[in-house]
Design an enzyme around this catalytic site. Structure first.
Site, PDB file in Angstrom:
ATOM      1  N   CYS A   1     -63.799 -14.807  42.857  1.00  0.00           N
ATOM      2  CA  CYS A   1     -63.521 -15.219  41.410  1.00  0.00           C
ATOM      3  C   CYS A   1     -64.715 -15.049  40.472  1.00  0.00           C
ATOM      4  CB  CYS A   1     -62.668 -16.243  41.512  1.00  0.00           C
ATOM      5  SG  CYS A   1     -62.307 -16.609  39.503  1.00  0.00           S
TER       6      CYS A   1
ATOM      7  N   CYS B   1     -64.821 -18.773  38.564  1.00  0.00           N
ATOM      8  CA  CYS B   1     -65.198 -19.960  39.171  1.00  0.00           C
ATOM      9  C   CYS B   1     -65.950 -19.610  40.587  1.00  0.00           C
ATOM     10  CB  CYS B   1     -63.967 -20.881  39.386  1.00  0.00           C
ATOM     11  SG  CYS B   1     -62.907 -20.298  40.736  1.00  0.00           S
TER      12      CYS B   1
ATOM     13  N   CYS C   1     -53.839   3.421  43.806  1.00  0.00           N
ATOM     14  CA  CYS C   1     -53.332   2.693  42.434  1.00  0.00           C
ATOM     15  C   CYS C   1     -54.426   2.802  41.349  1.00  0.00           C
ATOM     16  CB  CYS C   1     -52.622   1.529  42.763  1.00  0.00           C
ATOM     17  SG  CYS C   1     -53.771   0.052  42.977  1.00  0.00           S
TER      18      CYS C   1
ATOM     19  N   CYS D   1     -56.138 -16.964  40.773  1.00  0.00           N
ATOM     20  CA  CYS D   1     -57.153 -17.760  41.527  1.00  0.00           C
ATOM     21  C   CYS D   1     -56.556 -19.262  41.989  1.00  0.00           C
ATOM     22  CB  CYS D   1     -58.483 -18.073  40.867  1.00  0.00           C
ATOM     23  SG  CYS D   1     -59.925 -19.050  41.651  1.00  0.00           S
TER      24      CYS D   1
ATOM     25  N   CYS E   1     -59.016 -21.940  40.031  1.00  0.00           N
ATOM     26  CA  CYS E   1     -59.197 -22.059  38.608  1.00  0.00           C
ATOM     27  C   CYS E   1     -57.937 -21.447  38.026  1.00  0.00           C
ATOM     28  CB  CYS E   1     -60.457 -21.398  37.939  1.00  0.00           C
ATOM     29  SG  CYS E   1     -60.530 -19.775  38.015  1.00  0.00           S
TER      30      CYS E   1
ATOM     31  N   HIS F   1     -56.197 -15.266  36.219  1.00  0.00           N
ATOM     32  CA  HIS F   1     -55.279 -14.265  36.286  1.00  0.00           C
ATOM     33  C   HIS F   1     -56.062 -13.223  37.134  1.00  0.00           C
ATOM     34  CE1 HIS F   1     -52.583 -10.884  35.967  1.00  0.00           C
ATOM     35  NE2 HIS F   1     -53.510 -10.092  35.549  1.00  0.00           N
TER      36      HIS F   1
ATOM     37  N   HIS G   1     -51.843  -8.724  40.499  1.00  0.00           N
ATOM     38  CA  HIS G   1     -50.285  -8.592  41.094  1.00  0.00           C
ATOM     39  C   HIS G   1     -50.253  -8.416  42.632  1.00  0.00           C
ATOM     40  CE1 HIS G   1     -49.603  -8.260  36.768  1.00  0.00           C
ATOM     41  NE2 HIS G   1     -48.689  -9.156  37.095  1.00  0.00           N
TER      42      HIS G   1
ATOM     43  N   ASP H   1     -45.545  -3.135  49.178  1.00  0.00           N
ATOM     44  CA  ASP H   1     -45.597  -1.822  49.863  1.00  0.00           C
ATOM     45  C   ASP H   1     -46.986  -1.588  50.301  1.00  0.00           C
ATOM     46  OD1 ASP H   1     -47.357  -1.840  47.384  1.00  0.00           O
ATOM     47  OD2 ASP H   1     -46.280  -0.200  46.340  1.00  0.00           O
TER      48      ASP H   1
ATOM     49  N   ARG I   1     -49.733  -5.522  49.047  1.00  0.00           N
ATOM     50  CA  ARG I   1     -50.705  -4.818  48.205  1.00  0.00           C
ATOM     51  C   ARG I   1     -51.176  -5.898  47.176  1.00  0.00           C
ATOM     52  NH1 ARG I   1     -50.328  -1.323  43.857  1.00  0.00           N
ATOM     53  NH2 ARG I   1     -48.277  -1.078  44.234  1.00  0.00           N
TER      54      ARG I   1
ATOM     55  N   CYS J   1     -53.167  -5.834  44.101  1.00  0.00           N
ATOM     56  CA  CYS J   1     -53.830  -5.092  43.260  1.00  0.00           C
ATOM     57  C   CYS J   1     -54.343  -5.931  42.059  1.00  0.00           C
ATOM     58  CB  CYS J   1     -52.443  -4.304  42.527  1.00  0.00           C
ATOM     59  SG  CYS J   1     -53.199  -3.066  41.465  1.00  0.00           S
TER      60      CYS J   1
END
Length: 146
Positions: free
Chosen positions: A61, A64, A79, A110, A113, A116, A119, A123, A131, A133
């Protein structure tokens, strides 16, 4: 993330949870990392530094330092973002429903912390069928030592 830009909460060994206000995070993170981590932003597909990387190592991350994914769990999903089929450990990431933009998705954050990351979708390849992503901006990579 360059060493001089790492915040005072960044650690690759500390497992204590990090709980800061968005104002405190904004002081510690670059604007680009803050936008993804705290404002749930998304980088453009096929533009991130790790989307097509084949280097061996560990992804942390960028906010952090928490270990998130290893390169042997990375795969080409086409993707436009780095894709992984499993995190380093079960607690490396946490999940939340995301019904924004008229979609039903599962947000990945994470586990240390709550930044974001991206997602997760169902699949992906075996053995998990998942997956993850993930935005390159929120990843900090360290290559394996040869």
């Amino acid at each position: 993330m360059e060493d001089e830009k790492k915040s005072d909460v960044y650690s690759r060994t500390d497992t204590n949870k990090v709980s800061l206000t968005n104002e405190e995070w904004q002081k510690r993170l670059t604007p680009e990392v803050y936008h993804i981590a705290r404002e749930k932003g998304t980088e453009w597909a096929f533009t991130g530094k790790y989307w097509n990387s084949k280097d061996n190592g560990t992804y942390y991350c960028a906010a952090c330092g928490n270990p998130l994914f290893v390169s042997n769990a990375k795969f080409e999903s086409s993707c436009g973002w780095p894709s992984f089929f499993e995190p380093v450990t079960k607690g490396s990431v946490i999940y939340a429903p995301d019904n924004s933009h008229g979609m039903h998705r599962t947000e990945v954050m994470c586990g240390r912390c709550k930044a974001h990351l991206g997602h997760v979708f169902d699949d992906g390849p075996p053995p998990t069928g998942l997956r993850y992503c993930i935005n390159s901006v929120i990843l900090d990579f360290e290559g394996d030592k040869q």
